[in-house]
Write a protein that holds these residues in place. Structure first.
Motif, PDB file in Angstrom:
ATOM      1  N   VAL A 202       0.849  -1.193   0.000  1.00 18.97           N
ATOM      2  CA  VAL A 202       0.000   0.000   0.000  1.00 18.97           C
ATOM      3  C   VAL A 202       0.885   1.244   0.000  1.00 18.97           C
ATOM      4  O   VAL A 202       1.653   1.455   0.946  1.00 18.97           O
ATOM      5  N   GLY A 203       0.788   2.063  -1.034  1.00 24.37           N
ATOM      6  CA  GLY A 203       1.504   3.326  -1.075  1.00 24.37           C
ATOM      7  C   GLY A 203       0.551   4.476  -0.792  1.00 24.37           C
ATOM      8  O   GLY A 203      -0.524   4.560  -1.397  1.00 24.37           O
ATOM      9  N   VAL A 204       0.918   5.363   0.142  1.00 25.03           N
ATOM     10  CA  VAL A 204       0.110   6.536   0.482  1.00 25.03           C
ATOM     11  C   VAL A 204       1.031   7.694   0.864  1.00 25.03           C
ATOM     12  O   VAL A 204       2.176   7.480   1.265  1.00 25.03           O
ATOM     13  N   PRO A 205       0.539   8.937   0.790  1.00 29.48           N
ATOM     14  CA  PRO A 205       1.298  10.060   1.347  1.00 29.48           C
ATOM     15  C   PRO A 205       1.447   9.917   2.860  1.00 29.48           C
ATOM     16  O   PRO A 205       0.613   9.296   3.521  1.00 29.48           O
ATOM     17  N   ASN A 206       2.499  10.517   3.394  1.00 30.79           N
ATOM     18  CA  ASN A 206       2.805  10.419   4.825  1.00 30.79           C
ATOM     19  C   ASN A 206       2.606  11.775   5.489  1.00 30.79           C
ATOM     20  O   ASN A 206       3.430  12.678   5.335  1.00 30.79           O
ATOM     21  N   LEU A 207       1.518  11.905   6.244  1.00 35.96           N
ATOM     22  CA  LEU A 207       1.234  13.166   6.924  1.00 35.96           C
ATOM     23  C   LEU A 207       2.249  13.449   8.033  1.00 35.96           C
ATOM     24  O   LEU A 207       2.370  14.588   8.483  1.00 35.96           O
ATOM     25  N   GLY A 208       2.990  12.432   8.450  1.00 38.00           N
ATOM     26  CA  GLY A 208       4.015  12.622   9.463  1.00 38.00           C
ATOM     27  C   GLY A 208       5.380  12.971   8.885  1.00 38.00           C
ATOM     28  O   GLY A 208       6.378  12.914   9.602  1.00 38.00           O
ATOM     29  N   SER A 209       5.430  13.336   7.621  1.00 41.10           N
ATOM     30  CA  SER A 209       6.699  13.568   6.935  1.00 41.10           C
ATOM     31  C   SER A 209       7.218  14.990   7.115  1.00 41.10           C
ATOM     32  O   SER A 209       6.483  15.901   7.495  1.00 41.10           O
ATOM     33  N   TRP A 210       8.496  15.169   6.811  1.00 49.31           N
ATOM     34  CA  TRP A 210       9.067  16.517   6.758  1.00 49.31           C
ATOM     35  C   TRP A 210       8.375  17.331   5.681  1.00 49.31           C
ATOM     36  O   TRP A 210       8.127  18.523   5.865  1.00 49.31           O
ATOM     37  N   GLN A 211       8.078  16.690   4.556  1.00 46.18           N
ATOM     38  CA  GLN A 211       7.377  17.393   3.476  1.00 46.18           C
ATOM     39  C   GLN A 211       6.086  18.019   3.969  1.00 46.18           C
ATOM     40  O   GLN A 211       5.779  19.171   3.667  1.00 46.18           O
ATOM     41  N   ALA A 212       5.302  17.216   4.684  1.00 43.11           N
ATOM     42  CA  ALA A 212       4.003  17.683   5.159  1.00 43.11           C
ATOM     43  C   ALA A 212       4.165  18.876   6.080  1.00 43.11           C
ATOM     44  O   ALA A 212       3.401  19.848   6.015  1.00 43.11           O
ATOM     45  N   ARG A 213       5.179  18.825   6.941  1.00 40.50           N
ATOM     46  CA  ARG A 213       5.403  19.939   7.868  1.00 40.50           C
ATOM     47  C   ARG A 213       5.884  21.176   7.115  1.00 40.50           C
ATOM     48  O   ARG A 213       5.413  22.290   7.376  1.00 40.50           O
ATOM     49  N   LEU A 214       6.819  21.008   6.183  1.00 41.34           N
ATOM     50  CA  LEU A 214       7.356  22.146   5.435  1.00 41.34           C
ATOM     51  C   LEU A 214       6.315  22.741   4.492  1.00 41.34           C
ATOM     52  O   LEU A 214       6.246  23.952   4.315  1.00 41.34           O
ATOM     53  N   GLY A 319       8.238  11.545   2.447  1.00 40.89           N
ATOM     54  CA  GLY A 319       7.023  12.208   1.979  1.00 40.89           C
ATOM     55  C   GLY A 319       5.878  11.265   1.669  1.00 40.89           C
ATOM     56  O   GLY A 319       4.711  11.603   1.834  1.00 40.89           O
ATOM     57  N   THR A 320       6.203  10.068   1.185  1.00 38.95           N
ATOM     58  CA  THR A 320       5.202   9.009   1.028  1.00 38.95           C
ATOM     59  C   THR A 320       5.772   7.743   1.651  1.00 38.95           C
ATOM     60  O   THR A 320       6.972   7.643   1.932  1.00 38.95           O
ATOM     61  N   MET A 321       4.911   6.762   1.852  1.00 41.04           N
ATOM     62  CA  MET A 321       5.345   5.518   2.492  1.00 41.04           C
ATOM     63  C   MET A 321       4.665   4.343   1.811  1.00 41.04           C
ATOM     64  O   MET A 321       3.599   4.475   1.216  1.00 41.04           O
ATOM     65  N   ALA A 322       5.327   3.196   1.892  1.00 43.05           N
ATOM     66  CA  ALA A 322       4.773   1.964   1.340  1.00 43.05           C
ATOM     67  C   ALA A 322       4.724   0.921   2.442  1.00 43.05           C
ATOM     68  O   ALA A 322       5.772   0.466   2.927  1.00 43.05           O
ATOM     69  N   LEU A 323       3.517   0.584   2.859  1.00 43.05           N
ATOM     70  CA  LEU A 323       3.326  -0.458   3.861  1.00 43.05           C
ATOM     71  C   LEU A 323       3.220  -1.806   3.174  1.00 43.05           C
ATOM     72  O   LEU A 323       2.515  -1.942   2.164  1.00 43.05           O
ATOM     73  N   VAL A 324       3.937  -2.790   3.703  1.00 46.37           N
ATOM     74  CA  VAL A 324       3.821  -4.170   3.216  1.00 46.37           C
ATOM     75  C   VAL A 324       3.143  -4.974   4.326  1.00 46.37           C
ATOM     76  O   VAL A 324       3.590  -4.967   5.480  1.00 46.37           O
ATOM     77  N   ALA A 325       2.051  -5.617   3.976  1.00 48.79           N
ATOM     78  CA  ALA A 325       1.309  -6.436   4.932  1.00 48.79           C
ATOM     79  C   ALA A 325       1.037  -7.792   4.321  1.00 48.79           C
ATOM     80  O   ALA A 325       1.062  -7.963   3.106  1.00 48.79           O
TER      81      ALA A 325
END
Length: 331
Positions: A202-214, A319-325
């Motif tokens: 699953v690839g999604v944007p990461n709201l906890g990222s430096w990108q999101a804060r900047l 900035g984005t993340m990929a979860l593997v489940a």
């Protein structure tokens, strides 16, 4: 995606009122911020509410129709500027995604790409030895997949796709989950499609990222009102586990989306615009001389942005993340 693809009218992303609790962990939502629309064809500010437990946010207010959000503006059926020159880069993105799948499921088998767009990744997976197929809810995507890659996609949402239970070795859900009002039922359905031991990426944007804060309200990957759920790593992990999946890893050092997202987010803050170059390339917006001039002057900063993003990814702030489940062997 949940919804309908009947010819009686354009499908919607979901129905009903916005969630009153966090769709990732069930925690309470609190007012957070407003952000300008990331889509020129859907102007206006969007209010966001954020979970006090896992940090995930939701876009408040009714979602746009599927047609308005995914068949118009930057998602319209047009050939983006520079798409020919970008082919080697896009191929590199596909190879990295395939490596993510293969790292956790080395044996090639049946793979389904959910929200397959124009079918590029399905074609890449077939070339790599997978028995790959895709589902895509938009007519423009299905038509483009056939014309561009000779790939026949099933036009369907997640809840009406013709996929047999326990029939898949791998599923990729690449930047689809954030478009859903309530992603948990989708993950439960997809988990049921997997064989025991099968993997979901699953690839999604990461709201906890430096990108999101900047980037703040002009973060490139915020993309409201089209994006409905804005996940943190904690929220994504909780969501997957609550859907009956076993989380294997969360990767944040990703070529696709991350370096460009960092650069575009910084330019957005500098110019006070929202992803102007991206929308010009997608033919969704006409060039505005002032904004375009500042954007072009910032092009030399791309290597700097890429380096900063690489550090962010290594530190778990990509900035984005990929979860593997994985579907549990006894599931």
């Amino acid at each position: 995606m949940p919804g309908s693809t009947t010819d009686s009218g354009p499908p919607t992303l979901s129905s009903g009122d916005p969630p009153r609790v966090c769709p990732a962990c069930g925690g309470p939502l609190a007012p957070w911020r407003s952000a300008p629309s990331g889509e020129p064809s859907l102007p206006g500010d969007v209010h966001l509410r954020r979970c006090v437990l896992c940090g995930t946010a939701v876009s408040a207010g009714p979602p746009p129709t599927f047609a308005a959000a995914h068949d118009a503006g930057s998602y319209a059926t047009r050939r983006p500027r520079g798409s020919g020159a970008a082919r080697p880069i896009l191929a590199a993105f596909d190879r990295q995604r395939l490596r993510l799948v293969a790292r956790h499921h080395p044996a090639r088998g049946r793979l389904l790409d959910v929200g397959a767009g124009r079918g590029r990744f399905v074609a890449a997976a077939r070339a790599a030895g997978w028995d790959a197929a895709g589902i895509e809810p938009s007519a423009r995507g299905v038509e483009a997949a056939e014309a561009s890659y000779g790939v026949t996609l099933e036009r369907a949402m997640i809840d009406d796709a013709s996929v047999a239970s326990g029939s898949l070795d791998a599923v990729t859900l690449w930047h689809v989950l954030e478009h859903l009002e309530d992603p948990a039922p989708a993950l439960r359905t997809i988990g049921g499609w997997l064989r025991p031991g099968g993997v979901l990426v699953v690839g999604v944007p990461n709201l906890g990222s430096w990108q999101a804060r900047l980037g703040g309200g002009r973060w490139f990957h915020l993309d409201v009102p089209r994006h409905r759920v804005h996940l943190t790593p904690d929220g994504l992990r909780r969501l997957a586990e609550a859907s009956g999946l076993e989380v294997v890893a969360i990767h944040q050092l990703l070529l696709e989306h991350n370096p460009f997202g960092m650069w575009q987010s910084l330019v957005n803050r500098l110019t006070g615009t929202t992803s102007h170059l991206f929308h010009v390339l997608k033919r969704a917006e006409r060039p505005r001389p002032g904004a375009l001039a500042v954007t072009l002057l910032a092009l030399p900063l791309i290597p700097v942005a890429a380096a900063v993003e690489a550090v962010a990814g290594l530190l778990g702030r990509g900035g984005t993340m990929a979860l593997v489940a994985r579907r549990p062997a006894d599931g």
